[in-house]
Design a protein around this motif. Structure first.
Motif, PDB file in Angstrom:
ATOM      1  N   UNK A  90       1.023  -1.109   0.021  1.00  0.00           N
ATOM      2  CA  UNK A  90       0.020   0.043   0.074  1.00  0.00           C
ATOM      3  C   UNK A  90       0.895   1.356   0.088  1.00  0.00           C
ATOM      4  N   UNK A  91       0.683   2.021  -1.010  1.00  0.00           N
ATOM      5  CA  UNK A  91       1.650   3.124  -1.091  1.00  0.00           C
ATOM      6  C   UNK A  91       0.991   4.313  -1.901  1.00  0.00           C
ATOM      7  N   UNK A  92       1.474   5.607  -1.813  1.00  0.00           N
ATOM      8  CA  UNK A  92       1.066   6.546  -2.967  1.00  0.00           C
ATOM      9  C   UNK A  92       0.982   6.163  -4.468  1.00  0.00           C
ATOM     10  N   UNK A  93       0.464   6.634  -5.195  1.00  0.00           N
ATOM     11  CA  UNK A  93       0.465   6.370  -6.562  1.00  0.00           C
ATOM     12  C   UNK A  93       1.657   6.992  -6.947  1.00  0.00           C
ATOM     13  N   UNK A  94       2.185   6.360  -8.243  1.00  0.00           N
ATOM     14  CA  UNK A  94       3.355   6.998  -8.984  1.00  0.00           C
ATOM     15  C   UNK A  94       3.228   6.327 -10.385  1.00  0.00           C
ATOM     16  N   UNK A  95       4.522   6.918 -11.122  1.00  0.00           N
ATOM     17  CA  UNK A  95       4.563   6.111 -12.566  1.00  0.00           C
ATOM     18  C   UNK A  95       4.944   4.752 -12.390  1.00  0.00           C
ATOM     19  N   UNK A  96       5.039   3.898 -13.288  1.00  0.00           N
ATOM     20  CA  UNK A  96       5.126   2.406 -13.260  1.00  0.00           C
ATOM     21  C   UNK A  96       6.713   2.103 -12.765  1.00  0.00           C
ATOM     22  N   UNK A  97       7.512   2.903 -13.304  1.00  0.00           N
ATOM     23  CA  UNK A  97       9.058   2.714 -12.960  1.00  0.00           C
ATOM     24  C   UNK A  97       9.298   2.736 -11.536  1.00  0.00           C
ATOM     25  N   UNK A  98       8.693   4.151 -11.235  1.00  0.00           N
ATOM     26  CA  UNK A  98       8.882   4.370  -9.698  1.00  0.00           C
ATOM     27  C   UNK A  98       8.234   3.457  -8.745  1.00  0.00           C
ATOM     28  N   UNK A  99       7.010   3.257  -9.118  1.00  0.00           N
ATOM     29  CA  UNK A  99       6.284   2.403  -8.313  1.00  0.00           C
ATOM     30  C   UNK A  99       6.894   0.855  -8.103  1.00  0.00           C
ATOM     31  N   UNK A 100       7.344   0.460  -9.207  1.00  0.00           N
ATOM     32  CA  UNK A 100       7.782  -0.881  -9.217  1.00  0.00           C
ATOM     33  C   UNK A 100       9.233  -1.102  -8.258  1.00  0.00           C
ATOM     34  N   UNK A 101       9.811   0.049  -8.270  1.00  0.00           N
ATOM     35  CA  UNK A 101      11.142   0.131  -7.258  1.00  0.00           C
ATOM     36  C   UNK A 101      10.657   0.463  -6.041  1.00  0.00           C
ATOM     37  N   UNK A 102       9.444   0.707  -5.494  1.00  0.00           N
ATOM     38  CA  UNK A 102       8.927   1.270  -4.463  1.00  0.00           C
ATOM     39  C   UNK A 102       8.120   0.090  -3.458  1.00  0.00           C
ATOM     40  N   UNK A 103       8.078  -0.846  -4.206  1.00  0.00           N
ATOM     41  CA  UNK A 103       7.264  -1.996  -3.489  1.00  0.00           C
ATOM     42  C   UNK A 103       8.020  -2.640  -2.328  1.00  0.00           C
ATOM     43  N   UNK A 104       7.530  -3.382  -1.509  1.00  0.00           N
ATOM     44  CA  UNK A 104       7.945  -3.875  -0.523  1.00  0.00           C
ATOM     45  C   UNK A 104       9.025  -5.006  -0.996  1.00  0.00           C
ATOM     46  N   UNK A 105       8.741  -5.418  -2.022  1.00  0.00           N
ATOM     47  CA  UNK A 105       9.826  -6.416  -2.758  1.00  0.00           C
ATOM     48  C   UNK A 105       9.743  -5.956  -4.251  1.00  0.00           C
TER      49      UNK A 105
END
Length: 608
Positions: free
Chosen positions: A524-539
């Protein structure tokens, strides 16, 4: 990111990577669960609907589904040698253990629809077209130069890999649907065939011509130099039963592996495979190379044929130039001589298995069937239609040598086109698949599927002793899984078609699902572009080819993002969720097949 539309047919289909990778889109997890439940006939029929030849493919398929299996990717974190589920060999279990399924086959209408279809070649593509069109009333005539149907299945795959009884059974299921088989009838004129006023013609004649090797000595030593696919066919039809003691097989594909293994059974005790490329670059499937090596056949790499050596018109050996692979800055490979002395190998026979080509001398030019610069027919990849509106191609005849499962997929597509053509419809309008999502909940913490994940490594299929198999070319090498092992291997499947479905308006963002997830695939995280979101996930989600599951904004403004790549489909998130925001729902995609439901109708996507 945009919220994921889980009701689009492609989304969860792509999560079921094995089914996505199968050209015929066989629902793999569904039939594996049925095998685990001991419902072998049901598992067989699930296969028969999509891939048509479960027993044949369970022994011979090139297995495009297995490299796609997510089990291999999930195990990369822990296992020394991550391996996919043995999907292909489990298919064979369904075929070997089923009951008599003839009463489950479709009924053929006594009243035909008045449409006549000619099918050239009795291989897997043509037989698939016949299987799809016979139950909806078409009069089907199959022509083949051989005396028995099956095409390359019968003529090019050795009996030690595929028993004739399996071919007879599964080809027979189709011919018994009222298909008229013209055995031993070779079509030598498309013009004459079209003049017989068929409503459509399907060409599934394969790639019947093996490539030759024109180097010095080829003509002088011709008596002991054989084209691989022709030689295999001669064995299959009883014309060849022996070969010299010393044999060289040229080529690195599956045909070369069949040639070398057949040679060992027909008298060759010094058999070598010689390839111009490296071992890892050979086109043969890894298990085919493994089988050859297991039978004591050496594979020699980076050797380019220079000449056939002969004496008084008799083959005595071959000479080869040693090369190495050199790569340029763009990664393109060239084979360059190493400068070492040529290598010489004595032999009594050579089998040339360096590729196959199509041959269409029987299709006259000027009929409206266009051919490209490689003398291949111009074929629409969606409809399988040629530039002549009544003529369709499929299998190797359409796009060159591939494998059985691709031929089956082409047959399904061509059958839809032929049916729509004969009913005056636009053949390019293809109906969308039907999608179902059905909850598997049986109680608060109970599912209708076994969600326990087996930690076992892939089970090996047992082989019969080589002291027996190398003496008889008809003795099947692989024994197949027994029932106990099949169950254990089936338990390795991750049930990728039972999806984690998230309902955002029920979520209270307590993060219980995050805490319990064994793979850290929920964030569960703030929204972002795909590349940033992929890097921000728990894994971090490092596989960009696998889509993320992204929710609409939740009450706090955050979004739920789930990495589908490593999810175990264990259901722990749904068991732990206090509000039912997570549910395990079985996804079933029903592909379109020829028939009334496919004509002039696009099924509505539905969810339950």
């Amino acid at each position: 990111m945009r919220p994921t539309d889980i009701h689009h047919p492609d989304y969860f289909h792509k999560v079921v990577d094995c089914q996505w990778a199968c050209p015929a889109h066989t629902p793999v997890p569904e039939y594996i669960r049925l095998i685990a439940a001991g419902r072998y006939s049901d598992a067989y029929m699930v296969n028969w609907e999509s891939n048509v030849f479960p027993g044949i493919l369970g022994r011979t398929c090139d297995r495009p589904c297995e490299p796609a299996c997510r089990r291999g990717r999930v195990e990369e974190r822990n296992a020394e040698k991550p391996e996919p589920v043995a999907i292909c060999r489990l298919k064979r279990v369904a075929a070997d253990c089923k009951d008599d399924i003839r009463n489950r086959l479709p009924e053929v209408p006594k009243q035909k629809n008045g449409k006549r279809i000619a099918l050239i070649g009795a291989g897997p593509a043509s037989l698939t077209v016949a299987r799809d069109l016979a139950p909806i009333g078409y009069q089907l005539e199959v022509f083949d130069g051989d005396g028995r149907a099956g095409g390359m299945i019968r003529s090019q795959i050795p009996r030690f890999r595929l028993p004739e009884s399996v071919i007879d059974e599964e080809v027979g299921y189709i011919l018994d649907l009222g298909v008229e088989f013209h055995a031993g009838v070779r079509i030598d004129s498309m013009k004459a065939l079209l003049a017989r006023d068929y409503d459509a013609v399907f060409v599934g004649s394969g790639a019947p011509r093996g490539r030759d090797l024109e180097i010095p000595g080829r003509r002088e030593a011709a008596a002991n130099i054989h084209i691989g696919i022709d030689w295999l066919a001669n064995i299959a039809f009883g014309h060849v039963d022996k070969i010299g003691r010393r044999v060289i097989v040229l080529g690195g594909g599956n045909t070369a592996m069949d040639c070398c293994r057949s040679s060992r059974r027909l008298g060759g005790d010094d058999v070598k495979v010689i390839v111009r490329s490296g071992f890892d670059e050979m086109k043969a499937s890894p298990w085919e190379k493994e089988d050859a090596v297991h039978e004591g056949i050496p594979i020699l790499n980076y050797l380019v044929p220079k000449a056939f050596e002969h004496k008084n018109g008799k083959l005595t050996g071959m000479s080869f130039e040693k090369v190495k692979a050199v790569y340029d800055e763009k990664g393109r490979r060239r084979l360059v001589p190493t400068g070492e002395p040529d290598q010489h190998f004595e032999c009594d026979d050579v089998l040339v298995a360096i590729g196959q080509e199509n041959a269409f001398p029987w299709i006259e030019r000027g009929l409206g069937i266009e051919f490209d610069q490689w003398d291949m027919p111009v074929v629409d990849k969606l409809t399988m239609q040629s530039t002549h509106p009544k003529v369709f191609f499929g299998g190797d005849a359409a796009f060159g040598p591939k494998n059985i499962i691709w031929a089956v997929a082409h047959g399904h597509d061509a059958a839809i086109s032929i049916d729509k053509l004969c009913n005056g419809e636009d053949i390019r309008e293809r109906p969308a698949p039907t999608v179902n999502l059905v909850s598997q909940k049986m109680g608060i913490h109970e599912w209708s599927y076994d969600n326990q994940i087996s930690a076992e490594q892939r089970y090996k299929v047992p082989w019969k002793d080589t002291r027996i198999t190398l003496k008889d070319i008809k003795v099947e090498v692989e024994l197949g899984f027994d029932v106990k092992t099949a169950f254990a291997e089936a338990q390795r499947c991750l049930n990728c078609d039972v999806q984690t479905v998230f309902t955002g308006n029920l979520c209270i963002e307590c993060d219980a699902c995050v805490d319990i997830c064994p793979m850290d695939c929920i964030t569960f995280t703030p929204d972002a572009g795909e590349a940033e979101l992929r890097a921000r996930l728990n894994a971090p989600a490092l596989n960009p080819t696998q889509d993320l599951y992204v929710s609409a904004p939740l009450k706090t403004g955050r979004i739920m993002a789930k990495d589908e790549d490593v999810c175990l489909h264990c259901g722990l998130c749904a068991e732990r969720c206090p509000t039912g925001a997570w549910d395990m729902q079985k996804f079933l995609i029903e592909m379109a097949y020829a028939g009334p439901a496919c004509r002039n109708h696009k099924p509505q996507r539905k969810a339950a």
